[in-house]
Design an enzyme around this catalytic site. Sequence first.
Site, PDB file in Angstrom:
ATOM      1  N   ARG A 265       0.936  -1.015   0.021  1.00 46.20           N
ATOM      2  CA  ARG A 265      -0.007  -0.103  -0.107  1.00 46.20           C
ATOM      3  C   ARG A 265       0.728   1.403   0.076  1.00 46.20           C
ATOM      4  O   ARG A 265       0.741   2.255  -0.699  1.00 46.20           O
ATOM      5  CB  ARG A 265      -0.906   0.026   1.015  1.00 46.20           C
ATOM      6  CG  ARG A 265      -1.879  -1.185   1.214  1.00 46.20           C
ATOM      7  CD  ARG A 265      -2.639  -1.255   2.382  1.00 46.20           C
ATOM      8  NE  ARG A 265      -1.588  -1.598   3.410  1.00 46.20           N
ATOM      9  CZ  ARG A 265      -2.026  -1.854   4.777  1.00 46.20           C
ATOM     10  NH1 ARG A 265      -3.062  -1.975   5.166  1.00 46.20           N
ATOM     11  NH2 ARG A 265      -0.815  -2.312   5.795  1.00 46.20           N
TER      12      ARG A 265
ATOM     13  N   ASP B 122      -8.361  -4.749  -2.118  1.00 50.54           N
ATOM     14  CA  ASP B 122      -9.305  -4.007  -2.792  1.00 50.54           C
ATOM     15  C   ASP B 122      -9.518  -4.740  -4.357  1.00 50.54           C
ATOM     16  O   ASP B 122      -8.667  -4.896  -5.101  1.00 50.54           O
ATOM     17  CB  ASP B 122      -8.746  -2.474  -3.112  1.00 50.54           C
ATOM     18  CG  ASP B 122      -9.330  -1.867  -4.216  1.00 50.54           C
ATOM     19  OD1 ASP B 122     -10.446  -2.351  -4.530  1.00 50.54           O
ATOM     20  OD2 ASP B 122      -9.054  -0.843  -4.780  1.00 50.54           O
TER      21      ASP B 122
ATOM     22  N   ASN C 174       2.918 -12.590  -1.249  1.00 54.68           N
ATOM     23  CA  ASN C 174       3.383 -12.382   0.351  1.00 54.68           C
ATOM     24  C   ASN C 174       2.676 -11.443   1.252  1.00 54.68           C
ATOM     25  O   ASN C 174       2.712 -11.574   2.311  1.00 54.68           O
ATOM     26  CB  ASN C 174       4.961 -11.713   0.091  1.00 54.68           C
ATOM     27  CG  ASN C 174       5.442 -11.466   1.355  1.00 54.68           C
ATOM     28  OD1 ASN C 174       5.901 -12.231   2.220  1.00 54.68           O
ATOM     29  ND2 ASN C 174       5.456  -9.985   1.636  1.00 54.68           N
TER      30      ASN C 174
ATOM     31  N   TYR D 251      -6.118 -15.956  11.919  1.00 55.66           N
ATOM     32  CA  TYR D 251      -5.035 -16.097  11.145  1.00 55.66           C
ATOM     33  C   TYR D 251      -4.611 -17.341  10.496  1.00 55.66           C
ATOM     34  O   TYR D 251      -4.583 -17.587   9.449  1.00 55.66           O
ATOM     35  CB  TYR D 251      -3.834 -15.622  11.982  1.00 55.66           C
ATOM     36  CG  TYR D 251      -2.494 -15.623  11.139  1.00 55.66           C
ATOM     37  CD1 TYR D 251      -2.080 -14.662   9.976  1.00 55.66           C
ATOM     38  CD2 TYR D 251      -1.411 -16.403  11.598  1.00 55.66           C
ATOM     39  CE1 TYR D 251      -0.980 -14.746   9.564  1.00 55.66           C
ATOM     40  CE2 TYR D 251      -0.246 -16.505  10.824  1.00 55.66           C
ATOM     41  CZ  TYR D 251       0.014 -15.599   9.952  1.00 55.66           C
ATOM     42  OH  TYR D 251       1.273 -15.548   9.297  1.00 55.66           O
TER      43      TYR D 251
ATOM     44  N   LYS E 240      -4.837 -18.995   6.921  1.00 57.79           N
ATOM     45  CA  LYS E 240      -3.488 -19.648   6.222  1.00 57.79           C
ATOM     46  C   LYS E 240      -3.722 -21.227   5.848  1.00 57.79           C
ATOM     47  O   LYS E 240      -3.220 -21.485   4.891  1.00 57.79           O
ATOM     48  CB  LYS E 240      -2.479 -19.420   7.132  1.00 57.79           C
ATOM     49  CG  LYS E 240      -1.895 -17.831   7.456  1.00 57.79           C
ATOM     50  CD  LYS E 240      -1.250 -17.342   6.325  1.00 57.79           C
ATOM     51  CE  LYS E 240      -0.504 -16.164   6.317  1.00 57.79           C
ATOM     52  NZ  LYS E 240       0.232 -15.433   5.121  1.00 57.79           N
TER      53      LYS E 240
ATOM     54  N   VAL F 278       9.629 -15.438  11.849  1.00 53.37           N
ATOM     55  CA  VAL F 278      10.642 -14.675  10.998  1.00 53.37           C
ATOM     56  C   VAL F 278      10.891 -13.433  11.440  1.00 53.37           C
ATOM     57  O   VAL F 278      10.068 -12.546  12.023  1.00 53.37           O
ATOM     58  CB  VAL F 278      10.256 -14.779   9.563  1.00 53.37           C
ATOM     59  CG1 VAL F 278      11.467 -14.135   8.619  1.00 53.37           C
ATOM     60  CG2 VAL F 278       9.666 -15.956   8.872  1.00 53.37           C
TER      61      VAL F 278
ATOM     62  N   THR G  57      11.012 -10.181  11.262  1.00 54.31           N
ATOM     63  CA  THR G  57      10.684  -8.978  10.339  1.00 54.31           C
ATOM     64  C   THR G  57       9.906  -8.028  11.367  1.00 54.31           C
ATOM     65  O   THR G  57       9.657  -8.171  12.570  1.00 54.31           O
ATOM     66  CB  THR G  57       9.818  -9.432   9.390  1.00 54.31           C
ATOM     67  OG1 THR G  57       8.418  -9.790  10.093  1.00 54.31           O
ATOM     68  CG2 THR G  57      10.392 -10.632   8.542  1.00 54.31           C
TER      69      THR G  57
HETATM   70  N1  LIG Z   1       6.903 -12.513  10.221  1.00 49.94           N
HETATM   71  C1  LIG Z   1       6.686 -13.797  10.413  1.00 49.94           C
HETATM   72  O1  LIG Z   1       7.259 -14.613  11.574  1.00 49.94           O
HETATM   73  C2  LIG Z   1       5.915 -14.684   9.425  1.00 49.94           C
HETATM   74  C3  LIG Z   1       5.962 -16.109   9.574  1.00 49.94           C
HETATM   75  C4  LIG Z   1       5.067 -16.710   9.066  1.00 49.94           C
HETATM   76  C5  LIG Z   1       4.326 -16.121   7.722  1.00 49.94           C
HETATM   77  N2  LIG Z   1       4.618 -15.067   7.623  1.00 49.94           N
HETATM   78  C6  LIG Z   1       3.886 -14.286   6.496  1.00 49.94           C
HETATM   79  O2  LIG Z   1       4.868 -13.847   5.562  1.00 49.94           O
HETATM   80  C7  LIG Z   1       3.943 -12.519   4.876  1.00 49.94           C
HETATM   81  C8  LIG Z   1       5.070 -11.469   5.045  1.00 49.94           C
HETATM   82  O3  LIG Z   1       5.263 -11.048   6.505  1.00 49.94           O
HETATM   83  P1  LIG Z   1       6.357 -10.037   7.154  1.00 49.94           P
HETATM   84  O4  LIG Z   1       6.842 -10.487   8.561  1.00 49.94           O
HETATM   85  O5  LIG Z   1       7.463  -9.625   5.922  1.00 49.94           O
HETATM   86  O6  LIG Z   1       5.247  -8.884   7.220  1.00 49.94           O
HETATM   87  P2  LIG Z   1       5.533  -7.204   7.555  1.00 49.94           P
HETATM   88  O7  LIG Z   1       6.912  -7.156   7.928  1.00 49.94           O
HETATM   89  O8  LIG Z   1       4.775  -6.639   8.296  1.00 49.94           O
HETATM   90  O9  LIG Z   1       5.593  -6.807   5.956  1.00 49.94           O
HETATM   91  C9  LIG Z   1       4.186  -6.932   5.172  1.00 49.94           C
HETATM   92  C10 LIG Z   1       4.161  -6.258   3.925  1.00 49.94           C
HETATM   93  O10 LIG Z   1       2.752  -6.550   3.365  1.00 49.94           O
HETATM   94  C11 LIG Z   1       2.340  -5.118   3.037  1.00 49.94           C
HETATM   95  N3  LIG Z   1       0.899  -5.215   2.816  1.00 49.94           N
HETATM   96  C12 LIG Z   1       0.308  -5.236   4.104  1.00 49.94           C
HETATM   97  N4  LIG Z   1      -0.921  -5.220   4.096  1.00 49.94           N
HETATM   98  C13 LIG Z   1      -1.306  -5.057   2.744  1.00 49.94           C
HETATM   99  C14 LIG Z   1      -2.244  -4.930   1.711  1.00 49.94           C
HETATM  100  N5  LIG Z   1      -3.574  -5.055   2.346  1.00 49.94           N
HETATM  101  N6  LIG Z   1      -2.102  -4.675   0.332  1.00 49.94           N
HETATM  102  C15 LIG Z   1      -0.977  -4.676  -0.078  1.00 49.94           C
HETATM  103  N7  LIG Z   1       0.275  -4.812   0.769  1.00 49.94           N
HETATM  104  C16 LIG Z   1       0.160  -4.863   2.036  1.00 49.94           C
HETATM  105  C17 LIG Z   1       3.041  -4.092   3.752  1.00 49.94           C
HETATM  106  O11 LIG Z   1       3.229  -2.794   3.320  1.00 49.94           O
HETATM  107  P3  LIG Z   1       2.290  -1.746   3.494  1.00 49.94           P
HETATM  108  O12 LIG Z   1       1.924  -1.795   4.933  1.00 49.94           O
HETATM  109  O13 LIG Z   1       2.942  -0.395   3.140  1.00 49.94           O
HETATM  110  O14 LIG Z   1       1.082  -2.143   2.547  1.00 49.94           O
HETATM  111  C18 LIG Z   1       4.373  -4.861   3.894  1.00 49.94           C
HETATM  112  O15 LIG Z   1       5.441  -4.498   2.545  1.00 49.94           O
HETATM  113  C19 LIG Z   1       2.892 -12.380   5.432  1.00 49.94           C
HETATM  114  O16 LIG Z   1       1.870 -13.087   4.653  1.00 49.94           O
HETATM  115  C20 LIG Z   1       2.860 -13.373   6.626  1.00 49.94           C
HETATM  116  O17 LIG Z   1       1.685 -13.823   7.268  1.00 49.94           O
HETATM  117  C21 LIG Z   1       5.259 -14.060   8.455  1.00 49.94           C
END
Ligand SMILES: NC(=O)c1ccc[n+]([C@@H]2O[C@H](COP(=O)([O-])OP(=O)(O)OC[C@H]3O[C@@H](n4cnc5c(N)ncnc54)[C@H](OP(=O)(O)O)[C@@H]3O)[C@@H](O)[C@H]2O)c1
Length: 251
Positions: free
Chosen positions: A35, A60, A84, A149, A153, A182, A184
């Site tokens: 976004r 959207d 992602n 969640y 998933k 992860v 992040t």
């Molecule tokens: N971190 C973990 O431990 C973990 C573990 C397992 C799975 N995952 C999965 O890995 C994926 C990425 O996680 P992450 O840890 O990298 O998350 P993050 O650091 O919060 O980054 C999420 C990214 O998604 C974008 N985003 C969020 N809502 C959005 C929307 N409605 N439309 C378009 N973009 C959107 C965010 O940017 P904007 O806010 O600018 O839109 C950001 O670039 C997710 O699907 C999460 O469920 C994460």
Amino acid sequence: MTARTCLVTGAGRGIGGVIAARLSADGHRVALNARGREGLEAVAGTLPGPSLAVPGDVTDPAAVDEVFGAVEREWGPVEVLVLNAGTGVSAPLARTTDEDWQHMLDLNLTAPFRFLRRAVPAMTERGWGRVVVIASVAAKRGAPYISAYAAAKHGVLGLVRSAAAELAGTGVTVNAICPGYVDTPMTGHTVAGIAAKTGRTEEQARAALVRQQPIGRLITTGEVADAVDLCVRSAAITGQGINVDGGAVQS
Ligand SMILES: NC(=O)c1ccc[n+]([C@@H]2O[C@H](COP(=O)([O-])OP(=O)(O)OC[C@H]3O[C@@H](n4cnc5c(N)ncnc54)[C@H](OP(=O)(O)O)[C@@H]3O)[C@@H](O)[C@H]2O)c1
């Protein structure tokens, strides 16, 4: 590898930003979606190869055609799609609101469905395509306080498996990566949330998450990108939910 046109959603930070960097380092053209334009441009500025920032909210319905249209006008059809964008909410089942439930389904399940549906015709027509969904270990195993969640998933893994079965033989593969915790910004929010709710320090909260990976540490974003890379290179891996979780789930 042949240079491909890639689209990575949620590429403004975290796992998506690192996947975009890996695809770019491998010589591909990479379109980045999230976004916030600022995050996208920051990541795009670090990529070694051609990049394109295509802002839009994946929940959207109108954004789907806008995002794909922008990529197609610049480079042609998307050949590698990495879904992602996602996030989690945490609450006891009895206090999970309808809004949180719907948000989890919209973002983690319905948006990947719409993006996959939009990408597939051009991929099958060309006889080559790669789709990788970043799911979670929560796609394979339930846990306390994440019912919405985990339901979303688990659902997206069903989508991946069915699409892979339907598309086998067309040259298009569909896989999911199932990471544990992860390192992040999303995990940073989880740590802060646990600390606020339990009175533990952030160090103690992070240590509790670390203990969930048998390897004794958080997963790195690069390790998730490695698994994506494998799915992009292989024509033989399809319909899989590949665990990148330090050995927590054996399935
Ligand atoms: N971190 C973990 O431990 C973990 C573990 C397992 C799975 N995952 C999965 O890995 C994926 C990425 O996680 P992450 O840890 O990298 O998350 P993050 O650091 O919060 O980054 C999420 C990214 O998604 C974008 N985003 C969020 N809502 C959005 C929307 N409605 N439309 C378009 N973009 C959107 C965010 O940017 P904007 O806010 O600018 O839109 C950001 O670039 C997710 O699907 C999460 O469920 C994460």
